[in-house]
Design a protein around this motif. Sequence first.
Motif, mmCIF file in Angstrom:
data_model
loop_
_atom_site.group_PDB
_atom_site.id
_atom_site.type_symbol
_atom_site.label_atom_id
_atom_site.label_comp_id
_atom_site.label_asym_id
_atom_site.label_seq_id
_atom_site.Cartn_x
_atom_site.Cartn_y
_atom_site.Cartn_z
ATOM 1 N N GLU A 1 31.322 16.069 -2.073
ATOM 2 C CA GLU A 1 32.655 15.961 -2.440
ATOM 3 C C GLU A 1 32.879 15.002 -3.454
ATOM 4 N N GLU A 2 34.034 14.888 -4.170
ATOM 5 C CA GLU A 2 34.271 13.822 -5.186
ATOM 6 C C GLU A 2 34.410 12.570 -4.586
ATOM 7 N N LYS A 3 34.835 12.291 -3.352
ATOM 8 C CA LYS A 3 35.216 10.975 -2.897
ATOM 9 C C LYS A 3 33.613 10.423 -2.335
ATOM 10 N N GLU A 4 32.922 11.388 -1.993
ATOM 11 C CA GLU A 4 31.436 10.928 -1.650
ATOM 12 C C GLU A 4 30.891 10.578 -2.733
ATOM 13 N N ILE A 5 31.090 11.166 -3.693
ATOM 14 C CA ILE A 5 30.438 10.779 -5.069
ATOM 15 C C ILE A 5 30.658 9.383 -5.524
ATOM 16 N N GLU A 6 32.014 8.987 -5.036
ATOM 17 C CA GLU A 6 32.761 7.770 -5.854
ATOM 18 C C GLU A 6 32.077 6.798 -4.841
ATOM 19 N N LEU A 7 31.845 6.764 -3.662
ATOM 20 C CA LEU A 7 31.460 6.051 -2.698
ATOM 21 C C LEU A 7 29.997 5.571 -3.017
ATOM 22 N N TRP A 8 29.417 6.770 -3.116
ATOM 23 C CA TRP A 8 27.968 6.562 -3.071
ATOM 24 C C TRP A 8 27.611 5.838 -4.590
ATOM 25 N N GLU A 9 28.149 6.168 -5.569
ATOM 26 C CA GLU A 9 28.235 5.454 -7.033
ATOM 27 C C GLU A 9 28.502 3.840 -6.970
ATOM 28 N N LYS A 10 29.592 3.649 -6.256
ATOM 29 C CA LYS A 10 29.779 2.265 -5.772
ATOM 30 C C LYS A 10 28.726 1.695 -5.524
ATOM 31 N N GLN A 11 27.929 2.004 -4.368
ATOM 32 C CA GLN A 11 27.062 1.366 -3.968
ATOM 33 C C GLN A 11 25.684 1.416 -4.937
ATOM 34 N N ALA A 12 25.577 2.523 -5.735
ATOM 35 C CA ALA A 12 24.471 2.717 -6.549
ATOM 36 C C ALA A 12 24.380 1.779 -7.609
ATOM 37 N N LYS A 13 25.737 1.337 -8.189
ATOM 38 C CA LYS A 13 25.774 0.483 -9.302
ATOM 39 C C LYS A 13 25.859 -1.030 -9.036
ATOM 40 N N LYS A 14 25.609 -1.387 -7.906
ATOM 41 C CA LYS A 14 25.386 -2.694 -7.455
ATOM 42 C C LYS A 14 24.063 -3.311 -8.230
ATOM 43 N N GLY A 15 24.206 -4.604 -8.582
ATOM 44 C CA GLY A 15 22.986 -5.272 -9.240
ATOM 45 C C GLY A 15 22.648 -4.722 -10.604
#
Length: 503
Positions: A327-341
């Motif tokens: 889902e779009e919200k799942e993608i958003e939350l995932w990428e928030k973590q993936a973009k760390k660092g």
Amino acid sequence: MSDMRIGGLATGMDIDKIVGDLMKAERIPLNKMEQEKTWLTWQRDAYRDMNKNFDELERMASDMKFSSVYNTKSTSSSMSDAVTATADPVASNGNYSIEVTQLATSAINTSSGGITKAGNEIDLNASLESQKDNFKNSASMDLANLDFTLTTFSDEGPTSKTFTITKDMSLNDVLNSVNTSDLGVRAFYDKQADKVILERTKTGNFNAGGAEIEIGGSSSFLTDVLQFSEANEKGGTDAAFTYNNALTVNSHNNSYKLNGVNFQFNDTTDGKNASIAVNNNVDHAVDKITKFVAKYNEIIESANEQVSERKNRDYKPLTDKEKEAMEEKEIELWEKQAKKGLLSNDSAIEGTLFSMRNQWYESVNTSGSFDTITDIGIKTSSNYRDGGKLLITESELRTALEDDPESVYKLFYGEGDEKGIAKKLEESLNNGMKQIEAKAGKSTSISNNFRIGKELDSIKDEMRDFEDRLNQIEDRYWSQFTAMEKAIQKMNSQSAQLMSQFG
């Protein structure tokens, strides 16, 4: 693929699924390339966002080098209806006394009486010749063969222009030709008064003892038809005022500049003196310095967070296939973590932050009261978690600006070869931005001109080559399974024939 694909007709196997599962394994290296490409794209954009922040701070640092930030003056008037003032940074603080005895006015001349016959009206856009019966004093005149000259005056001397009336010209045409000339005269007809008005566009008396708008040439059109006389002119006066009860001054305009103070005259003072007070505008300087420090704090907080943020290795960038199942919200939350660092431990950013922190505390030889920012009420937060944020004690800053604004200005700007804080910060930021640009470029940069761009190009080439290889592997799998299907189908056919013979 040239060979026909046969999908389990003989064996009953789901060849599509088998090949798909085999290809999933084969695609693992390609998925990793896609994730690396996404990561580099995010990193490039994060670097560029950091450079935008540094550029904004650099421009604010550049603005802090202007003396007008620290030496702005405020003024007040005891008779603001009559006299107001503004002051340049060089103006001396104190009180100024002004008595205005006369205002500057524009010269104005009007027709001495109505120019049309009783009961008649002029069509302003019709030719004068066709309107001659409507004018009071033109019945016997040839309105198509007249000319007149107007002369006006300025500090540079007289300016004259002769206007010729042709048979097709209307009254509006004549008046517009005056308006568009370089005489500085407005000309228009007022229907209610039934008069033409000539008015100077500037105030002042430039022709002592004479008219400001002189009428000459074959002027019967002006004197007879439009009923003008130089004797009717009014206005054209200079402003007159007395400064500090000692100096009497005349001015062509209702404004005058003395000692960096710009006085504006709105009315006479009726024999009284208006008192103009000039002081340092501390509010303006405090506001500019506070906004600069606030922007500095905002940017170093963001930069510190990004260089100290650890990469979350449990969250890889999502591939396109993975996004299709979310889902779009799942993608958003995932990428928030993936973009760390993305900018973790970046040397260019860390070096710029370190350099700026040091420069705030370097002393500057101002030859004045203040040599460091601590002298004017600015210091570093004692909380180490703030990463070098600055704190302002406004009362101390105000006192410093009131006591010695020139020293505060030199503290930020410097003097001669001595660099001020703002100049040093500007140089550090420029150096940092160049290093970041070498890594991530700008939106207008060609990809092979910066490091990440070259890496992205290389990965794209690898992905393209690998895609070609995957197509070949998939074709090979299908070719093998198709051959197996054909062999089994042939065996099944032979077995059936044998069974029929033994049947």
